[in-house]
Design a protein around this motif. Structure first.
Motif, PDB file in Angstrom:
ATOM      1  N   UNK A 105       0.836  -1.219   0.000  1.00  0.00           N
ATOM      2  CA  UNK A 105       0.000   0.000   0.000  1.00  0.00           C
ATOM      3  C   UNK A 105       0.864   1.260   0.000  1.00  0.00           C
ATOM      4  N   UNK A 106       1.901   1.276   0.902  1.00  0.00           N
ATOM      5  CA  UNK A 106       2.772   2.455   0.986  1.00  0.00           C
ATOM      6  C   UNK A 106       3.547   2.675  -0.308  1.00  0.00           C
ATOM      7  N   UNK A 146       3.222   5.878  -2.614  1.00  0.00           N
ATOM      8  CA  UNK A 146       4.444   6.637  -2.870  1.00  0.00           C
ATOM      9  C   UNK A 146       4.628   6.907  -4.362  1.00  0.00           C
ATOM     10  N   UNK A 147       4.352   5.870  -5.185  1.00  0.00           N
ATOM     11  CA  UNK A 147       4.562   6.033  -6.622  1.00  0.00           C
ATOM     12  C   UNK A 147       3.422   6.757  -7.331  1.00  0.00           C
ATOM     13  N   UNK A 148       2.202   6.383  -6.954  1.00  0.00           N
ATOM     14  CA  UNK A 148       1.078   6.887  -7.751  1.00  0.00           C
ATOM     15  C   UNK A 148       0.047   7.701  -6.971  1.00  0.00           C
ATOM     16  N   UNK A 149       0.120   7.697  -5.643  1.00  0.00           N
ATOM     17  CA  UNK A 149      -0.915   8.355  -4.860  1.00  0.00           C
ATOM     18  C   UNK A 149      -0.669   9.854  -4.658  1.00  0.00           C
ATOM     19  N   UNK A 169      -3.475  11.003   0.153  1.00  0.00           N
ATOM     20  CA  UNK A 169      -3.524   9.542   0.345  1.00  0.00           C
ATOM     21  C   UNK A 169      -2.355   9.079   1.233  1.00  0.00           C
ATOM     22  N   UNK A 170      -1.179   9.721   1.061  1.00  0.00           N
ATOM     23  CA  UNK A 170      -0.017   9.393   1.899  1.00  0.00           C
ATOM     24  C   UNK A 170      -0.287   9.753   3.351  1.00  0.00           C
ATOM     25  N   UNK A 171      -0.869  10.902   3.576  1.00  0.00           N
ATOM     26  CA  UNK A 171      -1.227  11.362   4.933  1.00  0.00           C
ATOM     27  C   UNK A 171      -2.206  10.401   5.597  1.00  0.00           C
TER      28      UNK A 171
END
Ligand SMILES: [Zn+2]
Ligand SMILES: [Zn+2]
Length: 215
Positions: free
Chosen positions: A154-155, A159-162, A166-168
């Protein structure tokens, strides 16, 4: 040996086997004619064997002689019989000591074998218990690994596409899960370090005790 030869042997051995023809009463001894001239010249009572031997079978000296023969013969039989039974007893005693030693050896061997069997059984039980526990730990660790890999996927994706949002959200949403997983691996590591010290000592323990008792 024929009887006449044995009787003929009773000659004077000093004078080339001359026959005993005389008996000296003074010396109580048989004598040939040469010995008579040499040793009994001054003797008072010397007579021919033919005269002296009259009634000899009833004489005390013949009776004494035959009794002595009987006594010595009987004594040789008694001695032989006594030694033979002594030999038999010694052989019996030696055999019974040998049997006792063999039994002792067999008992000692069977005692050692039973100690060995018990130690091996004990060792197997402890070894199996520890191996089982380690396998359980490996399974639990695999479970944690699987869960943490799901989070990693998920991370990586975020990281690549979000987006930043979404990271937060991911960081905060999975914080508790990750903290729990961290606690679980830390607990496992601490527990492993403890087991490495105590459990392996458990396995070698019984063997060490046996070696100490030998000294
Ligand atoms: Zn003689
Ligand atoms: Zn004499």
């Amino acid at each position: 040996m024929p009887m006449h030869t044995i009787i003929a042997d009773q000659c004077c051995f000093k004078q080339d086997n001359l026959p005993f023809e005389y008996f000296c009463i003074d010396h109580d001894i048989l004598s040939c004619k040469e010995c008579l001239a040499e040793n009994h010249r001054s003797c008072q009572k010397v007579m021919s064997v033919d005269i002296a031997s009259k009634g000899a079978k009833q004489s005390q000296s013949f009776i004494d002689a035959t009794e002595l023969v009987e006594y010595v013969l009987e004594t040789t039989h008694v001695i032989t019989k006594d030694r033979q039974s002594f030999i038999t007893n010694i052989e019996k005693e030696a055999n019974s000591v040998k049997n006792a030693l063999r039994e002792l050896k067999e008992e000692a061997i069977s005692h050692i074998e039973s100690i060995e069997k018990s130690l091996l059984h004990d060792l197997d039980l402890k070894k199996d218990k520890i191996i089982q526990k380690s396998k359980t730990t490996i399974n639990e660790t695999k479970d944690i690994e699987k869960m943490v890999k799901e989070k990693k996927d998920i991370f990586d994706l975020v990281d690549k596409h979000g987006s930043e949002k979404q990271a937060f959200l991911a960081a905060h949403a999975y914080k508790q899960d990750l903290t729990d997983l961290e606690k679980r691996v830390t607990n496992i590591r601490v527990a492993n370090q403890y087991y490495n010290k105590t459990e392996s000592r458990e396995v070698t323990g019984s063997y060490k005790i046996y070696r100490v008792n030998r000294n």
